[in-house]
Design an enzyme around this catalytic site. Structure first.
Site, short mmCIF file in Angstrom:
data_model
loop_
_atom_site.label_atom_id
_atom_site.label_comp_id
_atom_site.label_asym_id
_atom_site.label_seq_id
_atom_site.Cartn_x
_atom_site.Cartn_y
_atom_site.Cartn_z
CG ASP A 16 -1.34 -7.70 7.49
OD1 ASP A 16 -2.26 -7.13 7.28
OD2 ASP A 16 -0.36 -7.89 6.95
CB CYS B 229 -1.04 0.08 1.27
SG CYS B 229 -1.75 -1.78 1.55
#
Length: 628
Positions: free
Chosen positions: A100, A2
């Protein structure tokens, strides 16, 4: 994988327009094409671009805790998130997703900054704690994932995964830092303790920054460091078995994904080892990809094909022209800062090939630094032995005099370049190693710089960080100190920057199993003879890989991605080399006649200046882009 960005006002909590954060994250859209999000409150805003890898439906960011007191954005992967999740659940944490990211929220609440020591992964994260009025920024141990930040004129702290995210904010001034030019000309990249844009800082690898409302911006805090001062005990057989366990665990932990996964395969030891261990752990054929070159001396496809056949991988090859320099502007845009490692051209191409069929690719990066695989380690260790035989007071006079008298032979292999070796022996070990990892020498830089550059940098030299780092390294031996310095500078500044920017440019997540911190910590304890023996680097690693890889893979000469930049500046790029002396961007810092001289001398074959000309070309394009 990301991209993250945000703003925080440590003083008066001014309102933040979500559109401001959206503009910063839009500049990072290549890092996360699958989704975007912005969260804002008085004086704080977080933005995110998502490349969905795990929990595709439930892992959207920014992610808030159930009570809304904690909000986080996160770039990277936590490979042991399920183990940490189980530990937190035992403490009473209730999870709403299988991502996560949520582990970070509960981990912060349970352990605060101590959470970081429990994480095994690559990450750059920002977490807002509304109760404590704190913004917590952190970066992984090795510096796999980047994080830039700056203090703005209106009092805000802005941060982003890439420099272009910060440059999307109108208060970030597009002024170059002349010291970063010196760093780049010395090393070929702008290291992690510097930035191309004045005022911008990079959070160092293994550090965190805790920003609090009402307090001045503190210095980053180091939460992890690599220690070369301890030595493992045990027989070669015992240490081989331990290393094998580390390798297996590192690779398997990085095969967790909810999207297609594969591997880069060059045919060298490191990528072949990763593919072998992936094949052992996978029920399906491993997807592998290789870039081949139309020049035999640069091409490794036959070795990659042998490994692909050996492990029955789903293998793809694409041949490219070794003289293909059309990607220069693409790389300039991807890196933001000048970057002179020409292997980035091939790295970009193999990432683009991988992205056609997978979203995650495992690479073999890190083993050379961990297990002393580079030739320069062998040279440095040998030179240090010679230095130990000659008193320091005599070395400079004896070796320096001989070196200056010896004919210069840039064209020869290093073992035959007696002048280079003699001059290196005349220097202190740290200074000599800094030259060995450098690109353009201090002497040539001194001739190239104009008056403005000399005034701006004074006595500052880019190599000094290597000298200082090696002098203070937690180490026992010259090899330890050189490897430690590379982990601090070369690995995050060159290798990991190259892989991150080229992979993210095509929205591919690259994972480096050979940089698992447990594997790296183990490697740092190995006796020197188990890293470097008989002139052979990675000695124990190659021993551990014998059950999987044939000798012609394990012990063939290292090739790597080679780009014929010197030939380019005597051929297709000869006009661009000549044009550098007329660049207004370069002439603000460099001497016109000095640039003309090296371009002419290189073209005529009187000297070898290919790498320096490549640096100047990349710097010129980067300066032009920064100027807008």
């Amino acid at each position: 994988m990301c991209g993250i960005a945000g703003l925080f006002y440590p003083g008066t909590p001014k309102p933040i327009e979500p559109a401001r954060i959206a503009a910063m994250t839009d500049a990072l859209a290549h890092r996360g094409p699958d989704g975007s999000g912005v969260w804002a409150a008085p004086g704080i805003a977080l933005g995110h671009r998502r490349l969905a890898i795990i929990d595709l439906g439930g892992g959207a960011q920014p992610m808030a805790s159930a009570d809304g007191d904690l909000v986080t954005v996160f770039n990277g992967e936590i490979y042991n998130f399920r183990e940490v999740r189980a530990e937190l659940a035992a403490l009473g944490a209730h999870f709403r997703t299988d991502s996560d990211t949520e582990v970070l929220l509960h981990g912060w609440r349970a352990w605060g900054p101590d959470m970081l020591a429990r994480l095994n992964g690559m990450f750059a994260l920002a977490l807002w704690d509304n109760t404590r009025r704190q913004l917590f920024l952190a970066r992984d141990r090795m510096g796999v994932k980047p994080l830039h930040y700056i203090e703005l004129a209106d009092g805000a702290i802005a941060f982003a995964s890439e420099l272009k995210g910060l440059l999307a904010h109108p208060l970030v001034r597009r002024e170059v830092d002349p010291r970063a030019i010196e760093d780049f000309m010395a090393l070929g990249y702008v290291p992690d303790d510097a930035s191309f844009v004045a005022g911008v800082r990079k959070l160092p690898a293994g550090h965190f920054l805790r920003l609090e409302r009402g307090r001045a911006v503190p210095a980053p805090v180091q939460w992890w460091d690599l220690d070369f001062s301890r030595r493992a005990r045990g027989s070669a057989a015992d240490l081989t078995a331990e290393l094998t366990d580390h390798l297996r665990t590192a690779v398997r932990s990085r095969m967790i994904a909810d999207v297609p996964l594969g591997a880069f395969l060059s045919g060298g030891v490191d990528s072949s080892a990763v593919v072998a261990l992936m094949a052992e752990a996978s029920r399906q054929p491993v997807k592998t990809c290789t870039i081949g070159f139309d020049t035999a001396s640069h091409d490794e496809t036959e070795y990659a094909a042998a490994i692909a056949t050996r492990f029955a991988t789903d293998h793809r090859v694409r041949r490219v022209d070794a003289d293909d320099f059309a990607l220069i502007d693409t790389l300039v845009h991807a890196f933001d800062e000048p970057f002179a490692d020409a292997s980035a051209l091939a790295t970009y191409q193999v990432c683009a090939l991988a992205r056609e069929t997978v979203t995650v690719a495992l690479s073999g990066d890190g083993a050379d630094e961990a297990f002393a695989g580079y030739r320069r380690y062998r040279f440095h260790a040998a030179e240090e032995r010679v230095r130990g035989l000659v008193p320091a007071g005599l070395r400079s006079g004896v070796f320096g005099t001989l070196g200056r008298a010896y004919p210069k032979a840039d064209w020869a292999p290093r073992p035959l370049r007696a002048r280079t070796t003699l001059l290196a022996l005349a220097e202190h070990g740290g200074a000599a190693y800094a030259r060995a990892v450098g690109v353009t020498t201090p002497e040539l830089r001194g001739r190239l710089y104009g008056d403005a550059m000399h005034r701006a940098i004074g006595v500052y030299r880019g190599e000094q960080r290597y000298v200082d780092t090696m002098a203070s390294a937690p180490a026992r031996d010259a090899l330890d100190r050189a490897q430690y310095a590379d982990f601090k500078h070369w690995l995050p500044g060159d290798i990991l920057t190259k892989v991150d920017r080229t992979s993210m440019a095509v929205s591919l997540e690259a994972r480096e199993p050979l940089l698992d911190y447990r594997l790296i910590e183990f490697a740092a304890t190995l006796p020197v003879s188990m890293r470097l023996r008989g002139g052979e680097g990675k000695w124990l690693m190659k021993r551990a890989l014998r059950p999987w890889l044939p000798r012609d893979i394990l012990y063939r000469p290292k090739m790597g991605f080679v780009t014929p930049i010197s030939a380019w500046f005597r051929g297709p790029l000869v006009d661009q080399a000549a044009a550098l002396a007329a660049s207004p961007h370069l002439l603000a810092w460099f001497d016109r006649r000095a640039i003309e001289r090296i371009a002419v001398d290189h073209r005529a074959g009187r000297a070898e200046h290919g790498r320096t000309l490549w640096q100047l070309l990349m710097l010129d394009r980067s300066l032009a882009r920064l100027a807008g």
